[in-house]
Every structure is written in C-alpha cells, then in structure tokens.
Design a protein around this motif. Sequence first.
Motif, short mmCIF file in Angstrom:
data_model
loop_
_atom_site.label_atom_id
_atom_site.label_comp_id
_atom_site.label_asym_id
_atom_site.label_seq_id
_atom_site.Cartn_x
_atom_site.Cartn_y
_atom_site.Cartn_z
N THR A 52 3.50 7.18 -9.83
CA THR A 52 3.30 5.76 -9.59
C THR A 52 4.16 4.99 -10.57
OG1 THR A 52 1.02 6.04 -8.81
CG2 THR A 52 1.68 3.84 -9.54
N SER A 60 4.59 -2.11 -7.11
CA SER A 60 4.28 -0.71 -7.41
C SER A 60 4.86 0.17 -6.32
CB SER A 60 2.77 -0.48 -7.50
OG SER A 60 2.21 -1.20 -8.56
N ASN A 103 5.08 1.08 -11.80
CA ASN A 103 4.79 -0.34 -11.78
C ASN A 103 5.93 -1.08 -12.44
OD1 ASN A 103 1.96 -0.48 -10.68
ND2 ASN A 103 1.58 0.85 -12.43
#
Length: 839
Positions: free
Chosen positions: A537, A575, A539
């Motif tokens: 992930t 994201s 961001n």
Amino acid sequence: MKAIELKSYVSALALGSAMAVYAPAFAQQPAAPDPAAPVAATDDPPQGLDVIVVTASGRDKTQLNSSVSVTSVNASVISDFLPSSESELLRMIPGIQVAGTAGPGGNANIAVRGLPVATGGSPFVQIQEDGLPTVLFGDIQFGNNDYWTKFDATVASVEGVRGGSASTYASQAPGAVINYISHTGLQEGGFVQLSQGLGFKETKLDFRYGGPINDTTRFHVGGFVKNGRGPLKAGYDVSQSYQIKGNITKELDGGKGYLRVLFKTANTQEPNYTGSPAIATINGLSVKNVKAFPGFDGRKGSNYSIYNQSFQILNREGVLERVKMDGITTKANSLGAQFRYAFSDMVSVDNNMRWTQMSGGFASPFFNLSLASGVIGSVIARPGLEDAKVASIRYANGPKSGQVFTGRYVDNNVNVRTNIRDIGSFANDLTVSGKFDTQLGRVTARAGYFYMDQNIAMDWHVNKSLREVSGKNPAQLDLYDAAGNKLTQDGISGYNNNWGECCARDYDLSYTNTAPYIALDLDSEKFGLDGSVRFETINASGYAIAGGKEFLVTNNGVQIAAITANGNRETLDYSRTYTSWSFGGLYKLNTDTSLFARTSKGGRFNGDRQTVSGKINPDGSLNQAGRTASVDFVNQSELGVKNRGAVFDGRYTLEVTLLKGDFKQSTYELTATRCPGGAGGCIIDARYESSGAEFYSTYRRGPLSLIGNATYSNAKRSGADSNGKPTPFSRAPGIADLSYTLSANYDFGERASLGISTTGQTAAIDDAGREYPGAAIFNAIAKVTLVNNLELSLQAYNLFDTFDLRGNGGVADTSVIPNVISGNPALGRTVTAAIRYTF
C-alpha cells in the motif's frame, strides 16, 4: 519463445547438469551445510555457495540450498577489480546491466535481466545498506539510488538477489535487490590506506577498525576521505567527500540473538560524467571505428571547467543566485538498530530500523554536440519584446574572452542545478519466523511488516547554456545580434526554461509504503519448496508546482527569458494497493548440486515521476490514466543449476540461470532524451520482454583464483504508434546482448600478488536503432608486502587505454568524414598507487 531459443536454453541447462553430475568424480564430497545453522561468527565469511543468503530471503539458507539467483562478492575482490564508479561495481553481479560510465557521483541507468530503463535511474533495482533501502524508489528524478550509497572499507560484501524473492521480501524491487553488508567487528583488526592518483590529482584515505569490547560486545567503524580533480582532470576540485560508518553489537542471552546500533554520516561531492564527442564511420545503422574526438578525448577530458565552476540560477524566490557547479552532492546522517532473537528453537524475531536525515544537490553541465552554424541565424524569444536574431558568437570568458568564436561545433546543453532539500526517510522491517518439523521436512513460516516513509522535496533550475567543445576548461559562449547587442549573460540564454514550462519545478512530496508479507518454506533432504506474497500500500501526499509563462529577467543589462515554478499547483492525496508473489522449488541432486525453478510477479510503484503529467485529479486522486500507470508489474520465470566441485586439483563453483521476463510501463519523460521530435515532456507507453541467461563461476587452485560472470539478453521493446496502438517488438536500446566480467589473481607467496581483470560487452543500439560496437576494458593490480603488515599496491584501470563508448549517444554531423557522434566512453588509462598498513 522461439524454437532456437528454447533449444539453446535446454542445451545450456543440460550442460550445467552434466557438469554437476560428473563433478563428484573429481574429489571427495564435503558435508552438506546445516540449513538451520546460524550465520558463521566471523568477518571472513564462507565463500562461494556456502555463503548464507541474508538479502531478500529468510536468512537461514546457503546459496546452494536457495531457490533464488543470488551472488555475493566480497570486499577484497571488489577492491582488486578497481571499479571506476559505483555503477561499474554492479557489473560484477550477473544480471545487472549498466554502462558503468556515470562517474563516481552516480546517475547511472541500471537495468536488470534485459528489462531496460525506460527513462532514467533504476526503477526495478533496490540498493540497500545492511538490509534496508537508502531511498524507497530507485528512479527518483535527480535522486537515483546510486547517489546515496558509496562502497567503502566498512563493507564486507555486496550481495545481489535477482528476481524471485526480491519481489516479496522487499518493496519496489521486482528486478533485483543489491545489499551492501557491513563488517561488524567479529575479528579484531583493520587497516588504513592512502591512495594517490598518478598523472592526475586525487587523494583518498580509507580506513576501518573493529573488534571486541568485551565477551558480549563488539564494534566496527570506518570510512573514507577523498579530494581531487579526478581522472578526467577537471579544472578544479570536483571531488570533496567523506563518509564514516560504524556499528556496535551486543550479543544477547548466550548467543540467542543480538542488538546492533548502526550509524552513518556522509558529506560527498562527486562529478557525474555527462559525455563527450567522438568520431566514427556510419554506414546505415552501423556505427564503426569509434575513436576519440580531436580536442576532447572523453577518456581523459572533462566538461567541468574553471570558467563554469559557478553559475547563476533564478532561485525559487525569484532572485538571481550564484551556485556552485559541484556535481552530485549528498549530506546524510542516519541512525539504525537491528534486533534478532531466538525465543526457542522454533520461534525467532528480526527487526531492522533506520532513520535517515538526507539532502543534496545535482549540478552538472550536460553535454550535447551541435553545429555552430545552427546557432547563427537562430531566434531567441523574448516575452514582451521583439524576438532577437543571433548574428555572432563570442567567448564569454577564458583567455579569448570577447573574441569572435569561429569553431565548427558548440555544446548547447543545459546547465542544471537541482536543490534536493529533503530526501530523508524512516524505515522499519519486522519479521517473525516459526520452524516446525513434519514428515516431509522442516517447515518455516514467516510473517513480516515493512514500513517506510520517504520525503522528496526539490526545486529544479535548468538553464539554457552554450559553451565551446573542449576537454580542458571549455569557455562559455555569449550570443549577439547584428547591432552588437548582447543577448546572453555568461553563456546563459534562459533561466529554468531549457525543457519548457514542465520543468521549472518545485515540489514537496511524501510517500508512505506499508507492506505486510508472508512466506512458507518446506525444506527436506532432497527438495525444497517455497512461496511468498507481499501486499503493498502506497499513500502519496504533498504538492508539485510546474512552471508558468515565460517573462524577462535583467542580468547586468541583458534581458533574458525565464520561468519560475508559479504555474498550476498539483496536490497529491491518494492511495494505491497491489500484490506481488513468488513461488520456487529446489531439487538437491547431491551435496554439491542443486537445480531450481522459480516464477514471480512483482510490482513497483511509479512515485514522483507521476507528478505534473496529467495523471492526478484536482482533488489529489489518481485519474484512470494515473491508476493504470502508477504500478508497473514485472513477470519473471527462471530455471537454474548450482554446482561446486573439484577439477584439475582446484575447487570451483558454477551457477547458470535461464530466465524470461516482461513488463509494461507508462511513465513521464521530462527531457528530450526519448520524446518524439525532441520535445521536452512526454508520456512514454511501452512494453518490454526479455529472455536470456546468467552465468557466475569461481575457481581456486593454490595461489590462483578466478572469478567470472556473464549475462546474455535478448531484450525487446514495443512502443505505441500515433494512434496509441502497440508497435511490433524490436530490439531494445541500451542493452548489450552479452556483458561480462572476468578476474584472475595469483599470489606469489606471502609477499606479492598480481591480478588482472576485464569487463566488457557486445554491441548495443541507441533509440534510433544505430548499433555501436562493444569492447573490453582490461585492468591490473600488483601488491607487494614491504615489511610485515605494510603493503604497497599499484592499480591500473583500462590498461590499454581502450576507447569504449558504452553509453551510446547521438549523431551530430554526418557531412564530414569521419562522422561526428557523441556518447559516454569508459575512463582511459588510470593509474593509482596506494600504501596500506594492516593492524
């Protein structure tokens, strides 16, 4: 895959397997290493296939018993090889394809396994120090990962894992992970070495020392100090650097684990080599007979000049500021901690953390060869005023200052200054492992969590510049109109506008990468299986501002067009998640031979190169084009054999890997390097595929040692036509079919040794499809021990002064014979003397 390729692959694997099967006939078999044994407690680690793999792996298997392609090169081999730059050091690892001509500052394009670099940097290769990345992304604009890591005396070995587990044990590294592993003071001792360039000004002091503090505590510290003008004999001291690294290790609970604190402080200033002219014979797409250009021999001459060692930029406050032409500069302070503990024979935990405060700069006179006749009569746009027409060129400085310039060629590339205000980070990697014995064998389960926060804050200043073509202190050139009015100042005809409105940039970005990962491994007496998956992930936050409209700036009475970063402001607030996986198997043919196969799919996030490219919505989210382009996936399959044994009264190791891979990429190219029509700023959509083989082998017989590696690639690229449809696959630019490194060393008793090495490649093509010849560079090193612990050495890089144009450039003038081209040659003959005291 073509039938002939498949036939070649099978033949190569069969040959490797045959060697493995018949190797036992040459010698008795050593005992197989215990896969569960801890890393040996010595600063002279096991060699060859007995080395425990600690990079992008479970840290508990030898190379022989790992189903990944991995190479470990120790520090003494690297030092004897005498790499001319950090990127050339990487040529010692099979699968890594890099020209090695970028210079000691960095800025190399690092490809892997025939998967080329579409724009710049090393998008699929992560460089680590002691298991953590120095920067999260390998292709940060003006912040490539080879800026921030320097080989020094504290490094015990450099380990490279290609493909496979690099996708799942590390973030942003589906191609390879290259790890610089430090000495930790397991054995008391060290050295201090003073090196001096012969025939050029460069002095370097290397040192290291370590050892036990008490029964459970040890330390190590070392680094270097360097000063000089470099082997290209720049007009001033372009190298002014120091680096100090160290660590303290506390053993815990009778050897069940350790706590290690690491630190580094560095302040480096090193040049990057920006190219030079050359002469050649061009017949269609064939470039041959490449030689040095009269007056600018790229093997010995530099574009860094005393007449351009400082220049003016229009800074981010809109004020003219004089800055240094100091190459690639880095300032870094880091503090890290490693914790490892075995709570039982079954359960252990590893945690690796590092905080880094880091900044730097990029200042360079890029090189581009052009006809002076193309400048005369050209028009300079001046917003709000009538365009000016160039009538003459005069020397702006130097011994001919004010005189009319009558040369045929000029260097009309950019004077660039990028301020890297902040590229600091915090990283942590936590892993918990459990081992269980079953009827099939030992099962190891691992669960980990990686976190890294990466800052990227920069402002760019790309000036239009003009200078003479010379390898020794080229002078800047000014332009005048027919009335004698000066149109430029100190050779600068534009501030921040060389690449258009896109590239007068100012941005402050932050990327947070979190990645839980799991791995399962089965190890039995005859075979092993493993699988792993990583959930990424990213961001993204921050802002980026590109340039606005041109306006005039007055400098010493001359009005010059300029751009500042006052255009559209792009805010990032999005994201992106994706998954990488890898699966492999190993068959242990005998105690000296293993066969392995692996397949993997690894992703890498497209970081700051997504900005100012039309891929981010006004609310900070990614549009559809941005989501498609934000992650590039690399698919790889490999099949290999590892073998060791004895032949001709000596011991050898052999590793052969057959491989196939592909990826798609959509990225923004900021310069005119690869944009259609030479326009600065364009989106490049392309597909790449490659098949090939890697080879690595060592041989030791008494005082003789040999090391060799080779990489074969059949690399192809498919672009997009004017309608956006894919074009047929064709040969990829910049990737040689074959690149190789060979090294031999012979010890004459305990008092002297002699080593020779070579690194080379076959032909490669440029973006226009022109093929440039390959060549080999030969090096030599001689060492003599004068008295106990005092050693004198003499090293020669490019012993035969070969003109090897590895970094292919462009064609400047075909109207003369021989034709005039440009590119990046390897350094010419460079001789260094050193004296070392070991204690």
